[in-house]
Every structure is written in structure tokens, then in C-alpha cells.
Write a protein that holds these residues in place. Structure first.
Motif, PDB file in Angstrom:
ATOM      1  N   ALA A 121      11.420  -1.443   8.390  1.00 27.48           N
ATOM      2  CA  ALA A 121      11.622   0.002   8.222  1.00 27.48           C
ATOM      3  C   ALA A 121      10.506   0.642   7.407  1.00 27.48           C
ATOM      4  CB  ALA A 121      12.969   0.272   7.561  1.00 27.48           C
ATOM      5  N   MET A 122       9.997  -0.084   6.401  1.00 22.69           N
ATOM      6  CA  MET A 122       9.004   0.496   5.488  1.00 22.69           C
ATOM      7  C   MET A 122       7.593  -0.035   5.733  1.00 22.69           C
ATOM      8  SD  MET A 122      11.176   0.716   1.901  1.00 22.69           S
ATOM      9  CE  MET A 122      11.653  -1.007   1.856  1.00 22.69           C
ATOM     10  N   LYS A 123       7.334  -0.517   6.948  1.00 23.40           N
ATOM     11  CA  LYS A 123       6.036  -1.142   7.232  1.00 23.40           C
ATOM     12  C   LYS A 123       4.866  -0.181   7.057  1.00 23.40           C
ATOM     13  CE  LYS A 123       6.652  -0.363  12.213  1.00 23.40           C
ATOM     14  NZ  LYS A 123       6.805  -1.032  13.540  1.00 23.40           N
ATOM     15  N   ASP A 124       5.120   1.113   7.242  1.00 20.89           N
ATOM     16  CA  ASP A 124       4.041   2.095   7.110  1.00 20.89           C
ATOM     17  C   ASP A 124       4.061   2.819   5.765  1.00 20.89           C
ATOM     18  OD1 ASP A 124       3.162   1.554   9.717  1.00 20.89           O
ATOM     19  OD2 ASP A 124       4.635   2.960  10.558  1.00 20.89           O
ATOM     20  N   LYS A 125       4.998   2.480   4.920  1.00 17.27           N
ATOM     21  CA  LYS A 125       5.111   3.164   3.626  1.00 17.27           C
ATOM     22  C   LYS A 125       4.291   2.410   2.586  1.00 17.27           C
ATOM     23  CE  LYS A 125       8.473   5.170   0.451  1.00 17.27           C
ATOM     24  NZ  LYS A 125       7.826   6.486   0.554  1.00 17.27           N
ATOM     25  N   LEU A 126       3.442   3.148   1.842  1.00 11.53           N
ATOM     26  CA  LEU A 126       2.533   2.528   0.882  1.00 11.53           C
ATOM     27  C   LEU A 126       2.833   2.998  -0.531  1.00 11.53           C
ATOM     28  CD1 LEU A 126      -0.839   2.941   2.840  1.00 11.53           C
ATOM     29  CD2 LEU A 126       0.681   0.947   2.812  1.00 11.53           C
ATOM     30  N   ARG A 127       2.460   2.181  -1.487  1.00  6.49           N
ATOM     31  CA  ARG A 127       2.527   2.574  -2.890  1.00  6.49           C
ATOM     32  C   ARG A 127       1.270   3.362  -3.253  1.00  6.49           C
ATOM     33  NH1 ARG A 127       4.668  -2.421  -6.518  1.00  6.49           N
ATOM     34  NH2 ARG A 127       5.733  -0.743  -7.642  1.00  6.49           N
ATOM     35  N   GLU A 128       1.198   3.856  -4.465  1.00  2.52           N
ATOM     36  CA  GLU A 128       0.063   4.677  -4.879  1.00  2.52           C
ATOM     37  C   GLU A 128      -1.255   3.905  -4.871  1.00  2.52           C
ATOM     38  OE1 GLU A 128       2.998   4.713  -6.027  1.00  2.52           O
ATOM     39  OE2 GLU A 128       3.662   6.805  -6.141  1.00  2.52           O
ATOM     40  N   ASN A 129      -1.200   2.566  -4.968  1.00 10.84           N
ATOM     41  CA  ASN A 129      -2.417   1.754  -4.922  1.00 10.84           C
ATOM     42  C   ASN A 129      -2.755   1.298  -3.509  1.00 10.84           C
ATOM     43  OD1 ASN A 129      -0.369  -0.039  -4.493  1.00 10.84           O
ATOM     44  ND2 ASN A 129      -0.992  -1.498  -6.088  1.00 10.84           N
ATOM     45  N   ARG A 130      -2.079   1.916  -2.525  1.00 10.98           N
ATOM     46  CA  ARG A 130      -2.285   1.631  -1.091  1.00 10.98           C
ATOM     47  C   ARG A 130      -1.756   0.267  -0.679  1.00 10.98           C
ATOM     48  NH1 ARG A 130      -2.281   6.171   0.681  1.00 10.98           N
ATOM     49  NH2 ARG A 130      -3.095   5.393   2.678  1.00 10.98           N
ATOM     50  N   HIS A 131      -1.017  -0.388  -1.547  1.00 11.63           N
ATOM     51  CA  HIS A 131      -0.369  -1.650  -1.185  1.00 11.63           C
ATOM     52  C   HIS A 131       0.951  -1.325  -0.478  1.00 11.63           C
ATOM     53  CE1 HIS A 131      -2.509  -4.532  -4.207  1.00 11.63           C
ATOM     54  NE2 HIS A 131      -3.355  -3.711  -3.595  1.00 11.63           N
ATOM     55  N   PRO A 132       1.481  -2.254   0.307  1.00 11.81           N
ATOM     56  CA  PRO A 132       2.764  -2.013   0.984  1.00 11.81           C
ATOM     57  C   PRO A 132       3.875  -1.725  -0.038  1.00 11.81           C
ATOM     58  CG  PRO A 132       1.669  -3.926   1.915  1.00 11.81           C
ATOM     59  CD  PRO A 132       0.876  -3.544   0.696  1.00 11.81           C
ATOM     60  N   PHE A 133       4.723  -0.749   0.261  1.00 12.46           N
ATOM     61  CA  PHE A 133       5.797  -0.370  -0.648  1.00 12.46           C
ATOM     62  C   PHE A 133       6.811  -1.503  -0.827  1.00 12.46           C
ATOM     63  CE2 PHE A 133       9.836   1.574  -1.816  1.00 12.46           C
ATOM     64  CZ  PHE A 133       9.452   2.389  -2.868  1.00 12.46           C
ATOM     65  N   ILE A 134       6.875  -2.410   0.130  1.00 16.03           N
ATOM     66  CA  ILE A 134       7.849  -3.506   0.049  1.00 16.03           C
ATOM     67  C   ILE A 134       7.649  -4.348  -1.207  1.00 16.03           C
ATOM     68  CG2 ILE A 134       6.451  -5.175   1.320  1.00 16.03           C
ATOM     69  CD1 ILE A 134      10.251  -4.644   1.683  1.00 16.03           C
ATOM     70  N   GLU A 135       6.451  -4.232  -1.834  1.00 19.45           N
ATOM     71  CA  GLU A 135       6.204  -4.974  -3.070  1.00 19.45           C
ATOM     72  C   GLU A 135       7.201  -4.570  -4.167  1.00 19.45           C
ATOM     73  OE1 GLU A 135       2.197  -4.328  -4.232  1.00 19.45           O
ATOM     74  OE2 GLU A 135       1.350  -5.711  -2.757  1.00 19.45           O
ATOM     75  N   HIS A 136       7.595  -3.289  -4.166  1.00 16.64           N
ATOM     76  CA  HIS A 136       8.521  -2.831  -5.214  1.00 16.64           C
ATOM     77  C   HIS A 136       9.901  -3.470  -5.073  1.00 16.64           C
ATOM     78  CE1 HIS A 136      10.784  -0.433  -7.996  1.00 16.64           C
ATOM     79  NE2 HIS A 136      11.456   0.178  -7.030  1.00 16.64           N
ATOM     80  N   PRO A 137      10.583  -3.372  -3.928  1.00 17.99           N
ATOM     81  CA  PRO A 137      11.886  -4.044  -3.841  1.00 17.99           C
ATOM     82  C   PRO A 137      11.792  -5.555  -4.023  1.00 17.99           C
ATOM     83  CG  PRO A 137      11.231  -3.134  -1.705  1.00 17.99           C
ATOM     84  CD  PRO A 137      10.293  -2.576  -2.723  1.00 17.99           C
ATOM     85  N   LEU A 138      10.669  -6.153  -3.620  1.00 19.22           N
ATOM     86  CA  LEU A 138      10.498  -7.590  -3.873  1.00 19.22           C
ATOM     87  C   LEU A 138      10.449  -7.865  -5.376  1.00 19.22           C
ATOM     88  CD1 LEU A 138       7.927  -8.692  -1.132  1.00 19.22           C
ATOM     89  CD2 LEU A 138      10.185  -9.695  -1.512  1.00 19.22           C
ATOM     90  N   GLY A 139       9.714  -7.035  -6.108  1.00 21.69           N
ATOM     91  CA  GLY A 139       9.634  -7.216  -7.557  1.00 21.69           C
ATOM     92  C   GLY A 139      10.987  -7.041  -8.228  1.00 21.69           C
TER      93      GLY A 139
END
Length: 727
Positions: A33-51
């Protein structure tokens, strides 16, 4: 991608294979669902829920359901349609509930966290019907703070403030001490970067020295404890940067003077289920330490003989080492240490955080989850959180109200005048009446009307004491206004009818109309609930009954009145003027104090309620208002043709440029035969120095005499002006 996989593997390793499949399913849904959503550092947003999920799994040790809820929360927060597309039984309903509660908390945008911290904290808690929600939210905030530099500056400031005033206190209360300490240090780093670097650099620079000192400090203690046959584990503890900074600020001391900067913990292995043996060994270790080093007895904390109410058990002592170096020693058993570290000892209370009514049982249920291996121990604790609702104004201000509060309660909570004029509201953009009950999280915009007035019916549905008291007060004010209007109307009619109404008759009228007070009677007249013509008939009947047995007396009275009429002829003019003579004590009129008329002034009479007719000058400051508003109470009057023998009091103001003129002014008054009642002389404030105000109250027989006095004073050397004033 390797970093994401490593984090995912770390999460999965915390759970058995039977649960890993469900976790992976939730992860893949979120990742897709969030494959195209990025964080402010241009990394995939999925890093946040993983963290967040990793903190939930590794640091807080929640069940796999909480990890799934983390992935679902972030997914349906941005893409709510994903939840609708999932098969009904994909995930358990309690997992979906947790995710949706997290979404509600994420939608909160505090307007001023510092001022409303407790209300916002309770709002967050009110969304956390399942205790896991709050624990996950703390994990979420920790991951946000670990990556705070990714956010825009304005967002950073808001997140940092929220963390200190909302999430750090909650983490403390939940016993998440490691997370609390990390959040505090990040807060310190963001708000005081120079001080943070300074303290951290000092800690790094002195790390080897501290380790050497603690090793040397422990050498004799370890030897004696070994000789005593005790098994002890030693933990060296370095105080956190934020904690050091707070102590430096509170005690106004430099870094080097922080007494418990050096600390060591002695953890004693003891036989199971032997409290007596535990206490004996702790005190034995205490004796060894204090025999070797000089203790500061003022800093002894004995929470073994008498544990804290929270359950915390430990011995704390500070001893002197190498002259002026102090070391804090904590002595406890393995059981005591495990309970303190795991939160069972309610460390938040030990640190002095104020216990909150209703919230403590909920916090205890969360701590129980942290301590329990049985996942069936999750409790829903809505009964502890049902006392309040939290709603927002359109500009984001949070308001706290009791359960059952209405739109009208909310209006009075904002401002009394808004409550009085409230005609309804919009709740989340939809129209609502003043009676509608409010729910937590709603945005309420009050609508007001200029002509709105409180109704007694309002008291039937408001629940806050503020609203009830303000409504009662306003209703009382309205009744008093009506009573004043009704009384004015009745008195005017009575005058026109030439009738009197005694207090006894008023009381009888109240009983007839079933009214409690005379004020209620007047208000009923204003509301036309009591017909004023009925009152006239009532008075007429009363007068008729009184006149019948007094016919003879009435006849004699008529004779006397006819005789008096001749005498009154002088007092009445052709146009029905009231003539003022000098015998003021024998007639029902008085000179008005606001203008103090004297013989010869142009005057008029005003019929007052209590004091009969009051005589005013036509130039009186109140004349225009009285004539315009009460024309039916104005009486034509004139002075008696010949000069009166009475005296009239008036006030004269003189402005002089020399204080020496004062005796001359007084002499002029007495020379004209006027009576001086009082006088004073004061420097004029705000004017040129040397000028003085002279005020005199004098009694004169006429305005002709007064004019002579003023004319003579004006001619006196040093007098700038002289005039008659109203007061």
C-alpha cells in the motif's frame, strides 16, 4: 532494502513460527500500500512502521497482535480503503480496533501543549481503551524522535514539545524507564544542543577515569563480600545527560559536583521465598560498604525495612571516596532488582509523579501486561475513563468536559456570553442543537444569536456547574428587569387613577395569583400574565368597603377640604403649578441634591417613588434624561411670588493663582450674610504650579444673593474664575 529485511528478521525472531506468518501478511499489505510513499529523506516510509514494530517487539515485549496493529495503523491511516478491501477474517477485530485507535491519536493536533498537557494526555488515554494502544503509541513516538532531524523545523519543535509534556510523563508512569530516558536525552539534544554536547563530551572524557575509580572503589568491597560467602553481581551506572543537567540546574552546581554521577549497584543472589534472608544479606552488604567508606547518613534511603507504597525495595547510601569524591551505592536482591527494572515496583510513583484519579488503575493494567506471560490478561478499562469527554474548538483548542456534556455546556465553557447567546452549533461540520451530547474528539463550532435569551428549560439538560450557575444568574437578572418594568407600569397607572396600593394589598394579590413574592407579581404584570385592570378593580373594591362605614367622617373631611381650598388658592396658579414656599418641612417635596436649586432658579418637579416631589434646576445635569424618559412624572412648579425666608445650599468653585486670596474669599461670603457650611483649598493637579481650587458649600436665600457673591469674588485680585457648580 537490506536494512528493512534485517529489521523485519529481528522482529520475527521475537515470535514463534506460528505467529510469524500473520506478521508477514500484515507487513506485505503495508509495504504494498505504501510502496510509493517516502519519508523526508526520500527513503521508503515503511521504515517507520518497521522501526516502531521492532521497539514493540524487542523493548516492550508485546504480543504479535501489537506488531500487526502497527503495520495496519500506518496503512489505513493514509489509505483507509485498504481495510475495506481485506477479507472479513483476515485479522482479529481487536487488532483492527487497536489500529483505528492509533489513527485517532495520530489525528490529534495540540494547539498549545504546555498549557493543556493534562487534558491532551487524558484525551490520548481515552482513545486507548485497549492498553496496548498506549504502549504502541509510546514506541511510535520513540521512533519519530530517533529520526527527528528528518522533519521540517516547525514539525520538529512541535514533536519535541509534545514529547516532553505528553509522552515522557506517560512513559514514566508506565514504567518504560529505558524509553523515557532515551526520549529525555533526545529532547535535551534538540532543545539545548550546546549543553547536551558539553555534558556528553565530559561524560566521554571522564569515562575511563570513572571506570578506574569505580574499579578501585569496588576492590575492597568485592574482597570482603567474597570472604563473607555472598554471591553479588556489580553494575556500574552512569547518570543520563538530561538527568545530570536537571540536577545541575536544581542544585546550581557544576558537572563535577553532581554527587551521584558515580554510582554502583550491588545485586545479591538469595534463596527463593526468603524475605528474612534477603533483608539480612542486604544489611550485611551495607555494613561492609559503610565499614570501608565514610557514609553520608543524611542520604541514607532505607526502602527495605519499609518499602515504598509502590513496592520498591532497595538500600541507597552515598559514601565518600578519595577525599571529596562521592559514590552512590544501591543494594538490593535479585528479586528486588527484577521487579524494579520491569516496572512492577511502580517506579513512576517512587519518582514523585502525582497519582491521577481514575488513571492509576488503567496504568496498573498496562504494567500488568508488561509483567505477564499470559496474553489473556489484556483488559479493557473503559470504566476508568468514562468520566470526561474531550472536544476541540475550530482553531484546535482542546476543552475537557464531564460525560454527558451538551453543546450548551461547551458554549458556557468557552465564555459566559457565548453560552447566553448560543442557538446551536456545527459538530464536525454537521448542524447540531444546543441539547446534543458531545463525544470525545469532535470539533464543535458554536452558533450565536443576538436576540437569544436563556430559558428555564436549559437547566433540564446542562450538566456542568458553570453552565447551571450562569443560566440561573441570567434568569434572575431577566426577572429583576421584568419586575422593575412591571413596577414602573403599575406605579404610573396608580398615579393616573389616583389610587394607592398598600404592601398588605400587594401581598393579598400575590396569594390570589399564586405568586411567591411581590417581585414575581411585578414580573407577571410586565409579562401581561396579570391583567393590570384586574388590579384596578381589586383596589376599587377595597376602597368601597373602607368608605361605607366612614361616610360621616368623609363628610366632615369634605368640609375641611373646602375650607383648605381657599387657603390653597395662593399655592396653585391657573395652569396647575405647584408653588414652592419657604415651609419645606410641611410639604412633600425636597430640593434635589444633584443640582441644589435655590430661590429664583428656573426649576421643575420630578415625582420620585420614595421621596415625594424633588425640585430640580432646568440646567441640572439630569434634567434632559428625566424629562425625556419620564414625562408622566414631571410636575410644573414655581417659586412663591415673595422672597422666601428659607436658605438654600449650593456649591461654589473658585480658581485662584495665589493661596493668600483664600481668606478674602471667605470674608466676601460672610459679608453678604450667607452661611458658610464647609470650604477647602487644594493645589490644582495637572495644571500650572501656583494655581489652587477653592470649593465652598454655602447657604443663600436666593440666586440673586448668589449672583452678588460670585460677582464680588470675581473682582478680587488673584481670582481667575468663580462659578456655581452642581456638586
Amino acid at each position: 532494502m537490506n536494512g528493512q529485511q534485517d529489521t523485519l528478521n529481528a522482529i520475527l525472531s521475537c515470535y514463534p513460527e506460528s505467529q510469524q506468518e500473520q506478521i508477514l501478511k500484515a507487513f506485505h499489505i503495508a509495504d504494498e500500500a505504501m510502496k510509493d510513499k517516502l519519508r523526508e529523506n526520500r527513503h521508503p516510509f515503511i521504515e517507520h512502521p518497521l522501526g516502531v514494530a521492532r521497539i514493540v517487539a524487542e523493548d516492550i515485549h508485546l504480543g504479535y497482535e501489537s506488531v500487526i496493529a502497527v503495520f495496519l495503523h500506518e496503512t489505513i491511516r493514509f489509505y483507509p480503503e485498504v481495510l475495506q478491501s481485506l477479507p472479513k477474517d483476515t485479522f482479529a477485530s481487536d487488532i483492527i480496533d487497536i489500529a483505528q485507535s492509533l489513527n485517532k491519536i495520530a489525528a490529534i493536533k495540540p494547539k498549545e501543549t504546555r498549557l493543556e498537557a493534562e487534558n491532551y494526555k487524558r484525551l490520548i488515554v481515552s482513545y486507548s481503551r485497549d492498553p496496548r494502544v498506549m504502549l504502541i503509541k509510546i514506541a511510535d513516538r520513540l521512533d519519530v524522535m530517533r529520526n527527528i532531524e528528518l522533519l521540517p523545523k516547525a514539525s520538529q519543535e512541535r514533536k519535541v514539545t509534545e514529547t516532553m509534556f505528553l509522552y515522557i510523563p506517560i512513559a514514566h508512569q508506565l514504567g518504560l524507564y529505558g524509553i523515557k530516558t532515551e526520549l529525555e536525552n533526545i529532547f535535551f539534544r534538540c532543545t539545548e544542543p550546546e549543553k547536551y554536547r558539553e555534558i556528553n563530551n565530559k561524560l566521554k572524557a571522564t569515562a575511563a577515569e570513572r571506570e578506574e575509580m569505580l574499579s578501585a572503589f569496588l576492590i575492597p568491597i568485592k574482597r570482603k563480600i567474597s570472604e563473607a560467602g555472598m554471591k553479588v553481581t556489580y553494575k556500574q551506572r552512569t547518570k543520563a545527560a538530561w538527568s545530570i543537567w536537571k540536577k545541575m540546574q536544581k542544585q546550581d552546581i557544576p558537572f563535577e559536583k553532581v554527587m551521584d554521577l558515580l554510582a554502583v549497584r550491588l545485586i545479591i543472589d538469595t534463596p527463593a521465598d526468603s524475605l528474612e534472608k534477603e533483608h539480612e544479606l542486604c544489611w550485611k552488604a551495607y555494613s561492609i560498604v559503610t565499614d570501608e567508606y565514610q557514609p553520608d547518613t543524611s542520604r541514607l534511603r532505607d526502602w527495605i525495612s519499609k518499602p515504598k507504597s509502590s513496592g520498591y525495595e532497595s538500600l541507597h547510601i552515598t559514601v565518600r571516596f578519595r577525599g571529596d569524591i562521592f559514590v552512590e551505592v544501591q543494594i538490593r536482591t535479585r528479586r528486588m532488582d527484577d521487579e524494579a527494572e520491569n516496572g512492577h515496583a511502580s517506579h513512576w510513583a517512587y519518582k514523585g509523579i502525582k497519582e491521577e484519579k481514575g488513571l492509576t488503575p488503567w496504568l496498573q493494567s498496562v504494567r500488568n501486561i508488561l509483567e505477564s506471560d499470559n496474553r489473556n490478561d489484556y483488559e479493557y478499562v473503559s470504566r476508568f475513563l468514562s468520566e470526561d469527554v474531550f472536544v476541540f474548538t475550530p482553531d484546535g483548542e482542546l476543552r475537557r468536559l464531564p460525560k454527558g456534556a451538551t453543546v450548551l455546556d461547551f458554549a458556557f465553557n468557552i465564555h459566559t456570553n457565548l453560552g447566553i447567546k448560543c442557538i446551536g452549533a456545527t459538530i464536525d461540520g454537521r448542524p447540531a442543537s444546543i441539547k446534543d451530547r458531545l463525544q470525545t474528539g469532535q470539533v464543535v463550532e458554536i452558533k450565536s444569536g443576538r436576540n437569544q435569551r436563556p430559558s428555564p428549560d436549559w437547566l433540564n439538560f446542562v450538566v456542568t456547574s458553570k453552565a447551571r450557575n450562569r443560566i440561573k444568574l441570567k434568569l434572575k437578572e431577566e426577572e429583576l428587569k421584568k419586575a422593575a418594568t412591571g413596577r414602573e407600569l403599575l406605579e404610573r397607572r396608580l398615579k393616573n387613577w389616583k389610587m394607592d396600593l398598600s404592601d398588605e394589598n400587594l401581598t393579598e394579590l400575590c396569594k390570589m395569583h399564586k405568586l411567591k413574592t411581590i417581585s414575581d407579581m411585578y414580573a407577571a404584570i410586565a409579562d401581561e400574565k396579570v391583567d393590570i385592570m384586574d388590579i384596578k378593580s381589586f383596589i376599587a373594591r377595597k376602597q368601597q368597603k373602607e368608605e361605607e362605614p366612614q361616610a360621616a367622617a368623609a363628610q366632615s373631611q369634605q368640609v375641611r377640604e373646602n375650607t383648605q381650598a381657599g387657603n390653597d388658592k395662593e399655592r396653585r396658579g391657573p395652569d396647575d403649578y405647584l408653588v414652592i414656599d419657604g415651609k419645606l418641612s410641611n410639604v412633600s417635596y425636597k430640593m434635589a441634591r444633584c443640582c441644589n436649586p435655590i430661590y429664583g432658579d428656573e426649576v421643575f418637579g420630578f415625582v420620585s417613588v420614595k421621596d415625594g416631589i424633588k425640585i430640580h434646576r432646568l440646567s441640572c445635569p439630569n434634567a434632559a434624561r428625566l424629562i425625556e424618559n419620564y414625562p408622566y412624572r414631571i410636575q410644573k412648579v414655581r417659586w412663591k411670588e415673595t422672597a422666601t425666608t428659607s436658605s438654600f445650599q449650593t456649591t461654589v468653585k473658585v480658581i485662584a493663582d495665589d493661596s493668600s486670596v483664600y481668606p478674602a474669599i471667605i470674608q466676601i461670603v460672610t459679608d453678604f450674610g450667607a452661611s458658610l457650611r464647609s470650604s477647602s483649598m487644594t493645589p490644582r493637579s495637572g495644571h500650572n504650579s501656583g494655581e489652587f481650587d477653592v470649593r465652598m458649600q454655602i447657604s443663600v436665600s436666593s440666586n440673586y444673593m448668589l449672583d452678588k457673591i460670585l460677582s464680588s469674588i470675581r473682582k478680587t485680585r488673584g481670582v481667575l474664575s468663580a462659578a456655581r457648580i452642581s456638586k
